[in-house]
Design an enzyme around this catalytic site. Structure first.
Site, PDB file in Angstrom:
ATOM      1  CG  HIS A  55      36.502  27.739  24.843  1.00 43.89           C
ATOM      2  ND1 HIS A  55      36.932  27.980  23.565  1.00 43.89           N
ATOM      3  CD2 HIS A  55      36.853  26.461  25.116  1.00 43.89           C
ATOM      4  CE1 HIS A  55      37.518  26.890  23.080  1.00 43.89           C
ATOM      5  NE2 HIS A  55      37.490  25.955  23.995  1.00 43.89           N
ATOM      6  CG  ASN A 127      39.063  24.706  19.287  1.00 44.14           C
ATOM      7  OD1 ASN A 127      38.408  25.537  19.903  1.00 44.14           O
ATOM      8  ND2 ASN A 127      39.525  23.602  19.848  1.00 44.14           N
ATOM      9  CE1 TYR A 337      32.054  20.161  25.006  1.00 39.39           C
ATOM     10  CE2 TYR A 337      31.689  22.504  24.742  1.00 39.39           C
ATOM     11  CZ  TYR A 337      32.495  21.397  24.596  1.00 39.39           C
ATOM     12  OH  TYR A 337      33.751  21.525  24.074  1.00 39.39           O
TER      13      TYR A 337
END
Ligand code: HEM
Length: 502
Positions: A55, A127, A337
């Site tokens: 991404h 998404n 993350y």
């Protein structure tokens, strides 16, 4: 707006000349004493930070969520109470391409939303597809290595891509979506997006339900064909970013209607598929969409690096009333993350303005690189302490969750309810003829350079999902239908065995 800013060095002293180096004589060498020159070069060398591992190419905007519906019986989250309006930041991205990649490529699109709620930031990191390729965190780094560059050639490789995908039958539904007309949206504004995973809601009485998030575009779905996309990429690599930026600049604010699907704990126990498997969907007929509100984007960032590149989202950021689920894939993301961002941006990345919560933050962390606030001054650095600082808030606890079964490496394929082709087949049958034709053409073009053994694997999966889908893709790929039919009688291991590299 910035007229009149006078140039200074990094600590505020005036700079007399920003173009002529200090040299020993008019034609002589540069001297060490030109410290402003050294500072400029040294800073420049450090301006590039690591890109997101996936991404990497993305665009952001600000906006808000207005809640028009009433789901208060499911969740106590203040951000989702009727009439609430919450500011947000959103980042759209492609997945496989690097920071300089073109926008209009065949790929899924990431959509990460940071809601600045009065109870802390809630990040929904989703998404534009309701499902995903894989369902176990173990496969995640491999997925990215397969879709990104080949270690030998440094090029993207359709062979690696399709080899990996077809060895994991659970990716079939997502493969079908990515190869369909929706594989290249015309713009970010013209696509839906989804939280994908099963999350949970709990209300004031601590009653839990499972939920999924859906955001349906009010601009209508629009996609590009391969031919249109290659023309767009040749002309403008930033087509989606530009479209988003310009529409917001001209006051044409994009909107999405937010919905949730709800499944009770009891329904989940008796559901015919694993409701916590991200490669499965909850069918709308059985779990209808419940309208929640409207998400609108209405302000562009002032500075791309500060706000878009430095933004950091994580599914680990939830607020009271919204929780996780046993989805093993989601569980893995809860770690990944923050870990990536501590490396990419530093341990204090949540202090960067775009990431900073709008409510009071008292996490009592100390120190670390780039700590630029008061570092909690003289307040105690430990807890518990006799001054009563940093006391926990028990009201924010999630209801307990009963678990069952042994600790083990369970393979979902051993679960008799695991059907990896059902949803892809249903999708194919829902498509009109022009969409089916595009799906077949797009797949044949994408897989053209791949070896036949891998093509057979995909053809068999299509055949198992829907006979017509299988027959058409077999023909388009120039394969032997009788062999596809024979291979489709094998179980997954048998199919893999029969289609290993010659
Ligand atoms: C175990 C599975 C996954 C892992 C380990 C993972 C890990 C990551 C990591 C490390 C990043 C870069 C974060 C950063 O540098 O700021 C990222 C970005 C992202 N991921 Fe995942 N991911 C997973 C699955 C998913 C799924 C299923 C979705 C969608 C539902 C998703 C959506 C995104 C999005 C939208 C971004 C970009 C966020 C942004 O705009 O900054 N990922 N992922």
């Amino acid at each position: 707006m910035y007229d009149g800013k006078k140039l200074t060095n990094e600590v505020g002293a005036p700079i007399p000349d920003n173009e002529n180096s200090i040299t020993a004589g008019p034609r002589g060498p540069v001297v060490m004493q030109d410290v402003w020159l050294l500072e400029k070069m040294a800073h420049f060398n450090r301006e590039v930070i690591p890109e997101r591992r996936m991404h990497a190419k993305g665009w952001g905007a600000y906006g808000n969520l207005k809640v028009t519906g009433d789901i208060s019986k499911y969740t106590k989250a203040k951000v989702l109470q009727p009439g609430t309006k919450t500011d947000l930041f959103i980042r759209f991205s492609t997945v496989a391409g690097e920071r300089g990649a073109a926008d209009a490529e065949r790929d899924i699109r990431g959509v990460a939303v940071k809601f600045y709620t009065e109870e802390g930031n809630w990040d929904l990191v989703g998404n534009n597809t309701p499902t995903f390729f894989i369902r176990d965190v173990h496969n995640f780094s491999d997925l990215n290595r397969a879709v990104k560059r080949d270690p030998r050639t440094g090029m993207r490789s359709a062979q690696n891509n399709w080899d990996f995908w077809t060895l994991l039958p659970e990716s079939f539904h997502q493969r079908t979506i990515v190869m369909s007309d929706r594989g290249i949206p015309a713009s970010f504004r013209n696509m839906h997006f989804f939280g994908e995973h099963t999350f949970s809601f709990y209300n004031d009485k601590n009653e839990r339900v499972w939920c999924k998030f859906h955001f349906l575009t009010q601009q209508g779905i629009k996609n590009l064909t391969n031919q249109e996309a290659s023309e767009v990429c040749g002309r403008d690599r930033e087509s989606h970013g530009r479209d988003l930026f310009e529409s917001i600049e001209r006051g044409d604010y994009p909107r999405w209607t937010m919905y949730v699907q709800i499944m009770t704990e009891e329904q989940a126990k008796n559901h015919y598929e694993n409701p916590f498997d991200i490669t499965k969907i909850w069918r709308h007929k059985e779990f209808p969409l419940i309208e929640v509100g409207v998400l609108e984007l209405n302000r562009n960032p002032e500075n791309y690096f500060a706000e878009v590149e430095q933004s950091a989202f994580t599914p680990a950021h939830v607020v009271p009333g919204i929780g996780f689920s046993p989805d093993r894939f989601l569980q893995g993301r809860l770690f990944a993350y923050g870990d990536a961002q501590r490396y990419r941006l530093g341990v204090n990345h949540n202090h960067i303005p775009v990431n900073r919560a709008k409510c009071e933050v008292n996490e009592y962390h100390r120190d670390g690189a780039m700590r630029v606030d008061g570092n909690y001054g003289r307040m105690p650095a430990y807890s518990p302490n006799s001054e009563g600082y940093w006391s926990p808030q028990p009201d924010a606890a999630e209801p307990p969750l009963d678990l069952e079964g042994a600790m083990y490496r369970f393979d979902p394929k051993d679960d008799p309810s695991d059907d990896n082709f059902r949803a892809g087949g249903e999708l194919y049958r829902l498509m009109t003829e022009d969409k089916r034709k595009l799906l077949i053409e797009n797949t044949a073009a994408d897989i053209a350079s791949v070896t036949d053994n891998v093509k057979y694997r995909h053809a068999v999966h299509c055949y198992l999902a829907d006979k017509e889908y299988g027959e058409r893709i077999t023909k388009a790929m120039g394969l032997d239908l009788e062999r596809v039919k024979e291979l489709s009688k094998l179980d997954n291991n048998g199919l893999i065995e029969a289609t290993l590299n010659p």
